[in-house]
Each structure stands twice: as C-alpha cells, then as structure tokens.
Design an enzyme around this catalytic site. Sequence first.
Site, mmCIF file in Angstrom:
data_model
loop_
_atom_site.group_PDB
_atom_site.id
_atom_site.type_symbol
_atom_site.label_atom_id
_atom_site.label_comp_id
_atom_site.label_asym_id
_atom_site.label_seq_id
_atom_site.Cartn_x
_atom_site.Cartn_y
_atom_site.Cartn_z
ATOM 1 N N ASN A 18 0.877 -1.170 0.000
ATOM 2 C CA ASN A 18 0.000 0.000 0.000
ATOM 3 C C ASN A 18 0.915 1.220 0.000
ATOM 4 O OD1 ASN A 18 -1.820 2.012 0.460
ATOM 5 N ND2 ASN A 18 -2.734 1.106 2.289
ATOM 6 N N LYS A 25 3.241 0.870 3.182
ATOM 7 C CA LYS A 25 2.867 -0.187 4.129
ATOM 8 C C LYS A 25 2.939 -1.498 3.385
ATOM 9 C CE LYS A 25 -0.729 2.085 6.582
ATOM 10 N NZ LYS A 25 -2.150 2.151 6.686
ATOM 11 N N ARG A 99 -2.525 -2.067 -3.509
ATOM 12 C CA ARG A 99 -3.767 -1.345 -3.280
ATOM 13 C C ARG A 99 -3.770 -0.093 -4.155
ATOM 14 N NH1 ARG A 99 -5.928 1.559 2.241
ATOM 15 N NH2 ARG A 99 -8.041 1.843 1.479
ATOM 16 N N HIS A 188 -13.013 2.272 0.196
ATOM 17 C CA HIS A 188 -13.013 1.201 1.211
ATOM 18 C C HIS A 188 -13.690 -0.064 0.686
ATOM 19 C CE1 HIS A 188 -13.023 4.219 4.880
ATOM 20 N NE2 HIS A 188 -11.797 3.960 4.474
ATOM 21 N N HIS A 216 -17.854 0.667 8.131
ATOM 22 C CA HIS A 216 -16.392 0.667 8.259
ATOM 23 C C HIS A 216 -16.027 1.973 8.961
ATOM 24 C CE1 HIS A 216 -12.167 -0.047 6.692
ATOM 25 N NE2 HIS A 216 -12.133 1.219 7.083
ATOM 26 N N LEU A 217 -15.768 1.873 10.261
ATOM 27 C CA LEU A 217 -15.510 3.083 11.054
ATOM 28 C C LEU A 217 -14.061 3.077 11.520
ATOM 29 C CD1 LEU A 217 -18.754 2.947 13.266
ATOM 30 C CD2 LEU A 217 -18.469 3.983 10.989
ATOM 31 N N GLY A 218 -13.200 3.711 10.756
ATOM 32 C CA GLY A 218 -11.803 3.846 11.152
ATOM 33 C C GLY A 218 -11.509 5.322 11.240
ATOM 34 N N ARG A 249 -12.143 14.338 8.458
ATOM 35 C CA ARG A 249 -12.920 14.793 7.290
ATOM 36 C C ARG A 249 -14.353 15.124 7.689
ATOM 37 N NH1 ARG A 249 -11.593 9.576 3.972
ATOM 38 N NH2 ARG A 249 -9.397 9.537 4.502
ATOM 39 N N ARG A 292 -10.328 7.302 21.458
ATOM 40 C CA ARG A 292 -9.966 7.104 22.864
ATOM 41 C C ARG A 292 -9.803 8.458 23.550
ATOM 42 N NH1 ARG A 292 -5.685 2.814 20.701
ATOM 43 N NH2 ARG A 292 -5.831 4.373 19.054
ATOM 44 N N VAL A 339 -12.519 2.002 14.961
ATOM 45 C CA VAL A 339 -13.577 2.423 15.882
ATOM 46 C C VAL A 339 -14.637 1.326 15.981
ATOM 47 C CG1 VAL A 339 -15.351 4.162 16.339
ATOM 48 C CG2 VAL A 339 -13.168 4.854 15.305
ATOM 49 N N GLY A 340 -15.046 0.789 14.847
ATOM 50 C CA GLY A 340 -16.103 -0.227 14.830
ATOM 51 C C GLY A 340 -15.739 -1.469 15.629
ATOM 52 N N GLU A 341 -14.462 -1.863 15.588
ATOM 53 C CA GLU A 341 -14.040 -3.081 16.285
ATOM 54 C C GLU A 341 -13.789 -2.843 17.775
ATOM 55 O OE1 GLU A 341 -10.618 -4.572 14.060
ATOM 56 O OE2 GLU A 341 -11.729 -4.212 12.208
ATOM 57 N N GLU A 392 -7.917 -5.924 5.176
ATOM 58 C CA GLU A 392 -7.795 -5.521 3.772
ATOM 59 C C GLU A 392 -6.610 -6.197 3.105
ATOM 60 O OE1 GLU A 392 -8.454 -1.440 5.255
ATOM 61 O OE2 GLU A 392 -9.351 -1.079 3.296
HETATM 62 P P1 AMP Z 1 -8.304 2.542 11.375
HETATM 63 O O1 AMP Z 1 -8.309 3.695 10.428
HETATM 64 O O2 AMP Z 1 -9.264 1.459 11.011
HETATM 65 O O3 AMP Z 1 -6.921 2.024 11.685
HETATM 66 O O4 AMP Z 1 -8.853 3.125 12.763
HETATM 67 C C1 AMP Z 1 -8.101 4.023 13.527
HETATM 68 C C2 AMP Z 1 -8.979 4.660 14.590
HETATM 69 O O5 AMP Z 1 -9.574 3.647 15.423
HETATM 70 C C3 AMP Z 1 -8.246 5.547 15.559
HETATM 71 O O6 AMP Z 1 -8.096 6.843 15.061
HETATM 72 C C4 AMP Z 1 -9.142 5.537 16.786
HETATM 73 O O7 AMP Z 1 -10.080 6.597 16.684
HETATM 74 C C5 AMP Z 1 -9.890 4.234 16.685
HETATM 75 N N1 AMP Z 1 -9.495 3.299 17.742
HETATM 76 C C6 AMP Z 1 -8.435 2.482 17.768
HETATM 77 N N2 AMP Z 1 -8.397 1.790 18.925
HETATM 78 C C7 AMP Z 1 -9.475 2.187 19.648
HETATM 79 C C8 AMP Z 1 -10.001 1.846 20.954
HETATM 80 N N3 AMP Z 1 -9.414 0.948 21.723
HETATM 81 N N4 AMP Z 1 -11.134 2.485 21.334
HETATM 82 C C9 AMP Z 1 -11.727 3.391 20.542
HETATM 83 N N5 AMP Z 1 -11.283 3.741 19.316
HETATM 84 C C10 AMP Z 1 -10.173 3.157 18.887
#
Ligand code: AMP
Length: 406
Positions: A18, A25, A99, A188, A216-218, A249, A292, A339-341, A392
Amino acid sequence: MSTSTPSEQHHASVLVINSGSSSIKYQLVTPHDGAAVASGLVERIGETAGAVKHVAHGTTTRREVPVPDHGAGLRIVLGLFEEVGPDLQDAHVVAVGHRVVQGGDRFDGPVLVDAAVEHAIEELSPLAPLHNPPNLTGIRVGQALLPDVPHVAVFDTAFFRHLPDAAATYAIDADVAARYGVRRYGAHGTSHQYVSRQVAQILGRPVEDLHQIVLHLGNGASASAVRGGVAVETSMGMTPLEGLVMGTRSGDIDPAVVFHLYRNAGMSVDEIDDLLNRRSGIKGLSGENDFRALHDLVAAGDAGARLALDVYLHRLRKYIGAYHAVLGRLDVITFTAGVGENDDIVRASVLAGLEPLGIEVDAARNDGRKSEPTVISPDGARVTVLVVPTNEELAIARQAIEVVGA
Ligand code: AMP
C-alpha cells in the site's frame, strides 16, 4: 514462480503493498491460512529522516535512515527481508498485490498490471490526486525490484463499480458530469466486500440471501448497503470526503460552504481542501481525531468533544436509517475497522433506541474490544448485529492469488 508444485502452492504467499505519498505499508500474507508472516511500514519518504519498521518472527526491527524515494524505501524493505527474514524465496511469493484507491469506471475487479493498466491508473489520477500517483509509483518500483513475480492491482472502488445509477449519479448537468468523471465511486470497497462475505460465512448463510449494512468506522469512515452480496449504496462519493463524519474529514456538507469560504473568508481552494479533509470531522470539532482521546475529553466534561461525538453519532444513525430504507428488509448490521471493532460506546450509542426497527444490542455481548467476529445482538433479534474485524491485506492477497491463478 507460477510454476510451483501443489505443495508449494499450499504455502504460497503474496506481498501486499500500500504505497502512499510519503509511506509504504506492506504485509507478506499466506492466503490459505490468512496469516501475516511479516509486515512493516516505511515512513517519511522524501524527508531527511526516514523511518522503517519491519515486523517478522515476533520481533520488530527499526531503522532511522534517509529514504529519498519509494524505490529506496522498497529496496530497504527487501534488504530487511534478506537480513531478518522471512526469506522471500522460501516464502514462494506468487504475486505482489497493490492497493489502488481509484479505479474509476474502468475496473470492477482486480487486474494483472500491464502497461494499459498503469496508463489507466495514471489517467484516473485527477479523481484521486493524493493517492493514485503514489499507488502507481509503488507498482513501478515494485515491478522493477521484483520483476519475476506478477503484480496485481486491487482497486478500492471496484466493489462499488456497479452501484445502481440512481445511487451513483450526482444531480448536476449531465454533460459536465460525463466530461469530468463526476459521479460516486465509493471507497473502502475491499473492506466492505471482505466483511460482507465474512458475515455470510460466520452466519452460515449464502451471501445472496442477506441484506446487510456494513459500517467501516476507522479514521476514514464509510457505510454501505449490500443486497445479496452486491453493493447498492455507499457513503463515500467521487472522493472519500463524502458521507459520514470522520476522524479529520467533514463528510457531507452543503457544497455552498465552499463558495462561501472562497468568496468571504479569502480561503484558496487548496486551503478549503485542507480544511475539509484534514481539519474537520471530530478533530475539527474537538481537537482530537482518536476516539480514545475523544471519550476522555467527554468524560472530563468537554463540551466541544460531546458535540463532536453527538454529530458523529447523529450522521451515522441517519445513514443506517437511510440504508435500511434502501434495502427494505434488513438482516445484518456489521461494525468494522478501528472504531467499529474497538469502541463499544459508539456501537451501543448509535443503535440505541432503534428497537422498533428490530435493531438491538446486548450490553454484555457488546462490552469491550473485539478481535474476533462477535454477535452483539440478543438471540432472536430481527436484525443480527455483528462486529467483524476487517483485513484488507488478506482480501488483497486473496484477490491477487485469484488473478494469477496460483
Ligand atoms: P483505522 O483507520 O481502522 O486504523 O482506525 C483508527 C482509529 O480507530 C483511531 O483513530 C481511533 O479513533 C480508533 N481506535 C483504535 N483503537 C481504539 C479503541 N481501543 N477504542 C476506541 N477507538 C479506537
């Protein structure tokens, strides 16, 4: 390398790359068991002090060295594979999977890279100026350094290539839209496709039978509506700026805000671009883009953080309602990505009060971070609510293997 024996094929691996504007990455994946044999990150490419991290055999190797360009970065990575392993020859690398963010209306699946594909990725760059050029650079340096292995491009937009016209079309002058490629491509897609198929496997039901919403909440965030395994709506648009409120965003915004800031705030187009992509979302409202830290601020009584969380949840809830209506019947809602996980507060809050729609969350099942697929709705609920970790890299590796027929 595609002339491997059956036993070698069983252990075949894919190097997933990526390549971003200032980073690469990578992950070495064995698709048959989903293992990440090695992974790493090259950062600050082009700056005076670059940083390289390589994780393999349970140990992390770090290097602080100048990385003048992507070619140098990938050479360092290949050097680390030689030095600390795993040995790429022994790993039977049958493909390199790249990617690529924007496949426009050209690509609805992964493709073997050739000159025409490279040209198309370049032509699509105006639609993803921050992403496609470094993606293409990664492909080119990858091919130069690993010339004996087939290279496969996997597009983030492919899963959404056949969105219904009603969902993909912006209501603007049709000629202007056609001339400049202005339509909704989504993003995504690799994650939405992977997760929606995982859901079917986990529930032991054919994907064709399921009406799903995937969240998909990242740091970036997007929702999709998937009917029978086919994406029928997604929240990201021509670019990943549309839709949900994200880490930095804005997501959906009245386009006239852009004219207003341009005409009355004296901001340039580039400044407004930067504002909406990097200084908005929950960071813009609270100063923090990590959930967090956001929750800590909320717990400490910070009003801006509370508002940021409320705006985030409200937008997400609106999309869930809208996609429920698009799908008619809803069988599954799935949370994925950082965030979702991990964020049980977001999961519980966004679905609270939706019991009349058949959507319920069991507090005990929802509690905590989830590194494994987990049902968080109560038994017998009309809509199954799940947490499914996305992967992914594995999805790219599997698609690459499929393309090369290994
Ligand atoms: P990603 O883009 O999928 O890697 O998601 C990154 C985001 O996941 C971070 O910016 C955090 O906001 C969120 N995140 C990661 N770990 C946690 C956690 N333990 N609790 C809440 N949010 C988290």
